[in-house]
Scaffold this motif. Sequence first.
Motif, mmCIF file in Angstrom:
data_model
loop_
_atom_site.group_PDB
_atom_site.id
_atom_site.type_symbol
_atom_site.label_atom_id
_atom_site.label_comp_id
_atom_site.label_asym_id
_atom_site.label_seq_id
_atom_site.Cartn_x
_atom_site.Cartn_y
_atom_site.Cartn_z
ATOM 1 N N PHE A 133 9.672 -25.612 -1.872
ATOM 2 C CA PHE A 133 9.825 -26.940 -1.280
ATOM 3 C C PHE A 133 11.169 -27.565 -1.662
ATOM 4 C CE2 PHE A 133 9.282 -31.585 -1.810
ATOM 5 C CZ PHE A 133 9.147 -31.927 -0.475
ATOM 6 N N LEU A 134 11.544 -27.465 -2.935
ATOM 7 C CA LEU A 134 12.817 -28.029 -3.394
ATOM 8 C C LEU A 134 13.997 -27.351 -2.710
ATOM 9 C CD1 LEU A 134 12.040 -28.430 -7.196
ATOM 10 C CD2 LEU A 134 12.343 -30.274 -5.536
ATOM 11 N N LYS A 135 13.924 -26.036 -2.534
ATOM 12 C CA LYS A 135 14.984 -25.324 -1.817
ATOM 13 C C LYS A 135 15.098 -25.821 -0.379
ATOM 14 C CE LYS A 135 14.607 -20.930 -4.330
ATOM 15 N NZ LYS A 135 14.169 -19.508 -4.215
ATOM 16 N N GLU A 136 13.950 -26.041 0.239
ATOM 17 C CA GLU A 136 13.929 -26.502 1.638
ATOM 18 C C GLU A 136 14.539 -27.898 1.751
ATOM 19 O OE1 GLU A 136 10.702 -27.481 5.197
ATOM 20 O OE2 GLU A 136 10.015 -26.610 3.297
ATOM 21 N N MET A 137 14.171 -28.809 0.832
ATOM 22 C CA MET A 137 14.710 -30.180 0.865
ATOM 23 C C MET A 137 16.216 -30.170 0.626
ATOM 24 S SD MET A 137 12.258 -32.263 1.605
ATOM 25 C CE MET A 137 12.872 -33.868 1.113
ATOM 26 N N ASN A 138 16.651 -29.312 -0.286
ATOM 27 C CA ASN A 138 18.080 -29.216 -0.571
ATOM 28 C C ASN A 138 18.848 -28.709 0.649
ATOM 29 O OD1 ASN A 138 20.281 -26.956 -1.743
ATOM 30 N ND2 ASN A 138 20.423 -28.992 -2.646
ATOM 31 N N LYS A 139 18.275 -27.740 1.342
ATOM 32 C CA LYS A 139 18.937 -27.180 2.527
ATOM 33 C C LYS A 139 18.917 -28.155 3.696
ATOM 34 C CE LYS A 139 18.864 -23.106 5.542
ATOM 35 N NZ LYS A 139 18.201 -21.808 5.846
ATOM 36 N N LYS A 140 17.794 -28.844 3.900
ATOM 37 C CA LYS A 140 17.636 -29.720 5.068
ATOM 38 C C LYS A 140 18.379 -31.036 4.922
ATOM 39 C CE LYS A 140 14.081 -31.706 8.084
ATOM 40 N NZ LYS A 140 12.632 -31.800 8.379
ATOM 41 N N TYR A 141 18.302 -31.639 3.711
ATOM 42 C CA TYR A 141 18.865 -32.987 3.517
ATOM 43 C C TYR A 141 20.042 -33.017 2.540
ATOM 44 C CZ TYR A 141 14.410 -34.439 5.597
ATOM 45 O OH TYR A 141 13.319 -34.609 6.428
ATOM 46 N N GLU A 142 20.441 -31.857 2.015
ATOM 47 C CA GLU A 142 21.472 -31.800 0.963
ATOM 48 C C GLU A 142 21.085 -32.663 -0.238
ATOM 49 O OE1 GLU A 142 25.845 -31.062 1.915
ATOM 50 O OE2 GLU A 142 25.203 -32.353 3.561
ATOM 51 N N THR A 143 19.801 -32.669 -0.563
ATOM 52 C CA THR A 143 19.326 -33.427 -1.715
ATOM 53 C C THR A 143 19.905 -32.821 -2.988
ATOM 54 O OG1 THR A 143 17.252 -33.881 -0.556
ATOM 55 C CG2 THR A 143 17.286 -34.266 -2.941
ATOM 56 N N THR A 144 20.568 -33.650 -3.779
ATOM 57 C CA THR A 144 21.122 -33.216 -5.054
ATOM 58 C C THR A 144 20.016 -33.238 -6.103
ATOM 59 O OG1 THR A 144 23.247 -34.203 -4.430
ATOM 60 C CG2 THR A 144 22.952 -33.634 -6.741
ATOM 61 N N VAL A 145 19.943 -32.194 -6.926
ATOM 62 C CA VAL A 145 18.860 -32.079 -7.909
ATOM 63 C C VAL A 145 19.444 -31.833 -9.296
ATOM 64 C CG1 VAL A 145 16.822 -30.778 -8.622
ATOM 65 C CG2 VAL A 145 17.249 -31.171 -6.183
#
Length: 338
Positions: free
Chosen positions: A199-211
Motif C-alpha cells: 500500500f505504501l509503495k502504491e501511495m508513493n507511486k500514485k501521489y509522490e507521498t514522501t515517507v
Amino acid sequence: MQNIIEVKDLRKEFKSHSSRSGLKGAFRDLLTRNYKVIPAVNDISFTVTKGEMVGYIGENGAGKSTSIKMLTGILNPTSGSVIVNGMNPHKEREKFVRTIGVVFGQRSNLWWDIAVQESFRLLKKVYNVPDDVYKDHMNHVIESLDIAPLLDKPVRKLSLGQRMRCELAAALLHNPPLLFLDEPTIGLDVLVKLKIREFLKEMNKKYETTVLLTTHDLTDIEALCERVVMLDEGKIIYDGKLAKLRSNWGEGKQIEFQFADIHVKKETLDPLLADLDAAWTPGNQKNVWIANVRNDEHIISEVIGRVVASNKITDLKVHEISIEDIIRNIYEEGIING
C-alpha cells in the motif's frame, strides 16, 4: 528537486537532575540541585526531497524519536532550524499539521469506543476534506488496505493488525504530501506487513507521498527505502543509499552448516579456516555454525570442501550478509560517515 524536509544543525538538549550521595547530599539537594545537560540530538543536518522514502534508523537512545518530535512540531529545538513542507513545525503548528500524516505504532489516532468509520468522519471534518475528494480517495484507501469489513467495528474490538491498517488509513485520509511512520509494523504478522508495504509503495507511486520511516524491522527498510539515515548518540553516522551501505560493508557471504554432531566446538572448526579470510559465528542451534567469508567463489568452495571433508553435515545454506548484520557491524566498529 523540491525539498520537503530541511534540517540544519538541529540540536535538542534535556536537563537531567543529578542526585548527591548520602544523607548530607540529600539535604543539599533540597536547597540546590545539580543538573547536567544531555544532548539527545546533536547538531544534525539533512534534507528529504519530494517523493523519497527514507529509512530513519538507529539503536534505542540514538535520537530518532526526539528528532521526529521536532520534525512534527511536538518539541521545540534547542538550536538549529527545521523547515518541513515550507513551514516551521513548532511555530506554524495548526497550519502545519494539515500537511502531514503520522502513524505511531504505540499511539492511536482513532477514538477507542466508536466505529472506525465514525473516526474517519470526525477526521474528515478536522481536516476540512471536501465530500467528493474524501469519497474518491478513501474508497481507494479502504479497498487497498482491505478494511471495509472493519468500518462498523469499535476500535477496541480490532486486532493489532486490523487497527494498524485503520491507523494508516486515518493518517492518509487528507492525502498529505508527507507521512511519518514510527514502528508502523511492530508486532504484526507477515501477511499484514506485506499488505502495508504494498500500500505504501502504491501511495508513493500514485501521489509522490514522501515517507520518513522509523523502524527496528529492517526488512521494512529493505522493502520500501532506497536511502537510509542512521543515527548514533544523537549524530548522523551514515546518510546515503541502502545499496551503497550493503556494497561497502556487506560484500560477503554467510555459509550456514548444520552438523550431525551437536557437540561440535569452535575450537575444532577454527583450524579449517586458519589460512582463509573467514571466521565462525554460532547459529541459532547448538549444532549450527556460520562461516563468514568474502564473496569469492574460490574461498567459498574451499570452505565448503574443507568442512564437508572433515565433518558429517546434515544441511548447508549460503546467505547474503543481512542488513541487520551490516548495521550491527557499523555500530560495533564505530564506522562514521560511510
